[in-house]
Design a protein around this motif. Sequence first.
Motif, mmCIF file in Angstrom:
data_model
loop_
_atom_site.group_PDB
_atom_site.id
_atom_site.type_symbol
_atom_site.label_atom_id
_atom_site.label_comp_id
_atom_site.label_asym_id
_atom_site.label_seq_id
_atom_site.Cartn_x
_atom_site.Cartn_y
_atom_site.Cartn_z
ATOM 1 N N GLN A 88 -10.371 53.558 38.243
ATOM 2 C CA GLN A 88 -11.428 53.686 37.244
ATOM 3 C C GLN A 88 -11.710 52.359 36.532
ATOM 4 O OE1 GLN A 88 -8.405 54.992 37.232
ATOM 5 N NE2 GLN A 88 -7.696 55.628 35.190
ATOM 6 N N LEU A 89 -10.830 51.373 36.681
ATOM 7 C CA LEU A 89 -11.054 50.060 36.073
ATOM 8 C C LEU A 89 -12.117 49.251 36.810
ATOM 9 C CD1 LEU A 89 -7.423 48.987 35.146
ATOM 10 C CD2 LEU A 89 -9.384 48.907 33.616
ATOM 11 N N ALA A 90 -12.516 49.685 37.996
ATOM 12 C CA ALA A 90 -13.524 48.943 38.767
ATOM 13 C C ALA A 90 -14.806 48.752 37.974
ATOM 14 C CB ALA A 90 -13.808 49.671 40.083
ATOM 15 N N PHE A 91 -15.234 49.792 37.268
ATOM 16 C CA PHE A 91 -16.483 49.710 36.497
ATOM 17 C C PHE A 91 -16.379 48.627 35.435
ATOM 18 C CE2 PHE A 91 -19.252 50.649 32.980
ATOM 19 C CZ PHE A 91 -20.430 51.102 33.569
ATOM 20 N N ALA A 92 -15.290 48.611 34.697
ATOM 21 C CA ALA A 92 -15.139 47.636 33.615
ATOM 22 C C ALA A 92 -15.099 46.207 34.153
ATOM 23 C CB ALA A 92 -13.877 47.935 32.811
ATOM 24 N N LEU A 93 -14.368 45.981 35.251
ATOM 25 C CA LEU A 93 -14.269 44.636 35.819
ATOM 26 C C LEU A 93 -15.607 44.185 36.400
ATOM 27 C CD1 LEU A 93 -10.760 44.974 37.494
ATOM 28 C CD2 LEU A 93 -11.339 43.584 35.493
ATOM 29 N N ALA A 94 -16.323 45.111 37.041
ATOM 30 C CA ALA A 94 -17.644 44.775 37.578
ATOM 31 C C ALA A 94 -18.611 44.441 36.449
ATOM 32 C CB ALA A 94 -18.177 45.936 38.407
#
Length: 227
Positions: A88-94
């Motif tokens: 779920q951290l993918a969104f924040a890093l993107a």
Amino acid sequence: MLSMEGACWLCHQPLKLISQGVCSFCLKSLPLMPNCCPRCALPSEQQDVMCGRCLKQPPAWQRLVTVTPYQAPLRKLIHRYKFNSQSQLAFALARIFVLHWLNGYRQMRWPKPDMIVTIPLHPNRLWQRGFDHVAFIGEYLARWLNITYSRNSLLRTRDTLTQITLKRKYRHSNLNGAFSLTTSVTGRQVAILDDVITTGATMQAAAQLLICAGVQTVEAWSVCRTL
């Protein structure tokens, strides 16, 4: 440690918009890149001029776009993302990357590519991790920036040793023949995305493959850069 629902991943304070992932204060507090060479993103006296290293032996890509040095707080966040199965951290890093990229694009510091490819995992590594962490980020960026993204354009055909376990002088040879290309990239302007660039050996191997396949330009994109 998991972030509470609706809280910033970094400071754990409540978010005004739950979908942001990281609050505006933490975004503004991220360490800035020092004056860096535009080609390799390593420290240089003049920010907009290639450094001596790149003049002598330029990397295969034309520009390296990165947000922040590979240090706290994003170092810990990326580690949690990759190794603690917190996809779920993918969104924040993107989102962190795309905000940085858009700011530079508006200032005409770099052009918009017409294709994104991501550094892939070998199937064995993918099975161990459970998800392709860079591909998840790439899918968000492609959608937000309206750029073509083919998840399987670049494949890792050899299960190489983990780069972090190797000394610098062995990292390039470890990647010989490690990638293959499955789609045509002739004449395309391509950005290669990775989460972190350290020595640049992985990115170099991928960029060289694309150049041999006839791309027009290659840019290296990463969330963080090891200085």
